[in-house]
Design an enzyme around this catalytic site. Structure first.
Site, PDB file in Angstrom:
ATOM      1  NE  ARG A   1     -60.294 -47.340  39.544  1.00  0.00           N
ATOM      2  CZ  ARG A   1     -59.970 -46.333  38.734  1.00  0.00           C
ATOM      3  NH1 ARG A   1     -59.125 -46.528  37.729  1.00  0.00           N
ATOM      4  NH2 ARG A   1     -60.457 -45.111  38.929  1.00  0.00           N
TER       5      ARG A   1
ATOM      6  CG  ASP B   1     -60.073 -40.551  29.115  1.00  0.00           C
ATOM      7  OD1 ASP B   1     -59.813 -39.403  29.518  1.00  0.00           O
ATOM      8  OD2 ASP B   1     -59.907 -41.568  29.804  1.00  0.00           O
TER       9      ASP B   1
HETATM   10  C1  S3P Z   1     -59.577 -42.306  35.051  1.00  0.00           C
HETATM   11  C2  S3P Z   1     -60.427 -41.250  35.234  1.00  0.00           C
HETATM   12  C3  S3P Z   1     -60.543 -40.120  34.297  1.00  0.00           C
HETATM   13  C4  S3P Z   1     -59.919 -40.424  32.944  1.00  0.00           C
HETATM   14  C5  S3P Z   1     -58.597 -41.136  33.058  1.00  0.00           C
HETATM   15  C6  S3P Z   1     -58.744 -42.428  33.833  1.00  0.00           C
HETATM   16  C7  S3P Z   1     -59.524 -43.352  36.078  1.00  0.00           C
HETATM   17  O1  S3P Z   1     -59.910 -39.004  34.875  1.00  0.00           O
HETATM   18  O2  S3P Z   1     -59.739 -39.230  32.201  1.00  0.00           O
HETATM   19  O3  S3P Z   1     -58.064 -41.426  31.767  1.00  0.00           O
HETATM   20  O4  S3P Z   1     -58.958 -44.432  35.816  1.00  0.00           O
HETATM   21  O5  S3P Z   1     -60.040 -43.128  37.177  1.00  0.00           O
HETATM   22  P1  S3P Z   1     -60.692 -38.029  35.907  1.00  0.00           P
HETATM   23  O6  S3P Z   1     -61.215 -38.877  36.975  1.00  0.00           O
HETATM   24  O7  S3P Z   1     -59.682 -37.061  36.434  1.00  0.00           O
HETATM   25  O8  S3P Z   1     -61.752 -37.359  35.077  1.00  0.00           O
END
Ligand code: S3P
Length: 440
Positions: free
Chosen positions: A31, A323
């Protein structure tokens, strides 16, 4: 990552001890680069995760016209302003990273340009329709493979319309993709989430000067973003990744006599479900020096080995530890009693089908584990003996979980390919060895 890198973990002769600085948060790092590229002026980032996933985002932002350079320990991004990205000259390869691919799709959707996204075999098998379907409403057009999978061609909207969407699944990636698209749409973009997911995008948007409102309605959240703000460059200090800290943390809990310090770890409450769960299991995890750094809560952790008991992990906790289930399942295999982790459907669409792969990993090592619908049930009481080679399916978190498992089993545990660990945790093996782990 063409050559598989097998590794083996063995129970160390001595406890794990010492201090380890885990690398920067992956979600926040992606981000920071993306918002930096969309801001006016120079964004300076410290603690950026220099893993392969984040480097894919850096390369993509460069291909879209932002200047992204490393200068000493700092990363600098010269942004192009909202709507100012240029058409990339070539395909954007997002490697193994779902976050990079999905968030970037949001950015591209409201830029008047054509782009093609691809990734490695794991990413090319993951669902993209969850972002392309709602993004179509802003005026963008998408053409992908069957099931909406990558490679994906994007024709961004010329005059993007704001979005109003209720997420069918709790996904920070989908939420963030819509907010990123909404940045270059006139008017208010509104996203409803059925359960709160990590809010790094909201925090960072505010940090860069955008107006974001969040309304809590019971467990639900309604996020509203004012379109076409002037995003101003800002400094970002990326905290240590709690999802990476999870691995040395569980290793310290499982190897007798261990005491491990993990300073500067992000403690955003929407990320710390694992820490809460391990504490409920009886883990000794002390937090000191709680502070706010770069708009995110951070603290210093000290983890001590001790006995764990099985617990029930409710489905509503899943977004805050999505995760961390593979490494929690490893911890649960050494606990007394049963651990039932409920509501894990989303694990099936991660870097691998993590529900199936986590069960297969622990079964191979001799643990008792079952998948029941979307639940994972680990029967503790008898520590698994180990003595297996685990297939990691291009999944960094499975590889690290299996290696932590091997530090606690009587017989070694090997992984077929540890190369993907570099996507999120470069230096993992060196860091673990520094604490006394036997991984070779
Ligand atoms: C993340 C959101 C999660 C996570 C990924 C990182 C993010 O995925 O599993 O490792 O940075 O927004 P989801 O939003 O699809 O659950």
């Amino acid at each position: 990552m063409t050559h598989p890198k097998p590794l083996t973990a063995r129970r160390p002769a001595a406890p794990l001890t010492g201090t380890a600085q885990v690398p920067g948060d992956k979600s926040i790092s992606h981000r920071a680069l993306m918002f930096g590229a969309l801001a006016v002026g120079q964004t300076r980032i410290t603690g950026l995760l220099e893993g392969e996933d984040v480097m894919r985002t850096a390369a993509a932002m460069r291909a879209l016209g932002a200047e992204v350079v490393r200068s000493g320990a700092e990363w600098r991004v010269a942004g192009r302003g909202i709507g100012g990205l240029v058409e990339p000259a070539d395909v954007l390869d997002m490697g193994n990273s779902g976050t990079a691919a999905r968030l970037l799709t949001g950015i591209l959707a409201s830029h008047d340009l054509f782009a093609v996204l691809t990734g490695d075999a794991s990413l090319r098998s993951r669902p993209m329709r969850r972002v392309t379907e709602p993004l179509t409403a802003c005026g963008a057009r998408f053409t992908g493979r069957a099931g909406g999978r990558l490679p994906l061609a994007v024709e961004g909207a010329r005059d993007a319309l704001p979005l109003d969407y209720r997420l069918p699944v709790a996904s920070a990636q989908v939420k963030s993709a819509l907010l990123l698209a909404g940045l270059n749409a006139r008017g208010m973009t509104r996203v409803e989430e059925p359960a709160p997911t990590r809010d790094h995008s909201e925090n960072m948007l505010r940090h860069f000067g955008a107006t974001v409102m969040v309304e809590a309605v019971g467990a639900e959240r309604v996020i509203t973003l004012e379109g076409q703000p002037e995003l101003r460059a800002a400094d970002v200090a990326v905290p240590g990744d709690p999802s990476s800290a999870a691995f040395p943390m569980v290793a310290a809990l499982l190897v007798p006599g261990s005491v491990v310090s993990l300073p500067g770890v992000g403690l955003n409450p929407l990320r710390t479900g694992l820490f809460a769960t391990l504490r409920e299991m009886g883990a000794d995890i002390a937090v000191t020096g709680e502070r706010i750094a770069g708009g995110e809560p951070v603290g210093d952790l000290v983890v001590r080995h001790g006995a764990l008991q099985g617990v029930e992990v409710p489905p509503e906790r899943a977004p805050s530890m999505i995760d961390e289930y593979p490494i929690l399942a490893v911890a649960a295999a050494f606990a007394s009693g049963v651990t039932r982790m409920r509501g894990l459907a989303e694990l099936r669409v991660k870097e691998s089908d993590r529900l199936t792969a986590t069960a297969a990993m622990l079964l191979a090592a001799g643990a008792r584990i079952e998948v029941e619908g979307d639940d994972l049930i680990v029967h503790g009481g008898a520590p698994p003996p180990g003595g297996a080679t685990i297939v990691t399916h291009m999944d960094h978190r499975l590889a690290m979980s299996a290696l932590v498992l091997g530090l606690a089993t009587a017989a070694p545990v090997a992984v077929d390919d540890a190369a993907f660990i570099d996507t999120s945790f470069p230096g993992f093996v060196a860091l673990m060895r520094g604490l006394g782990a036997d991984i070779s």
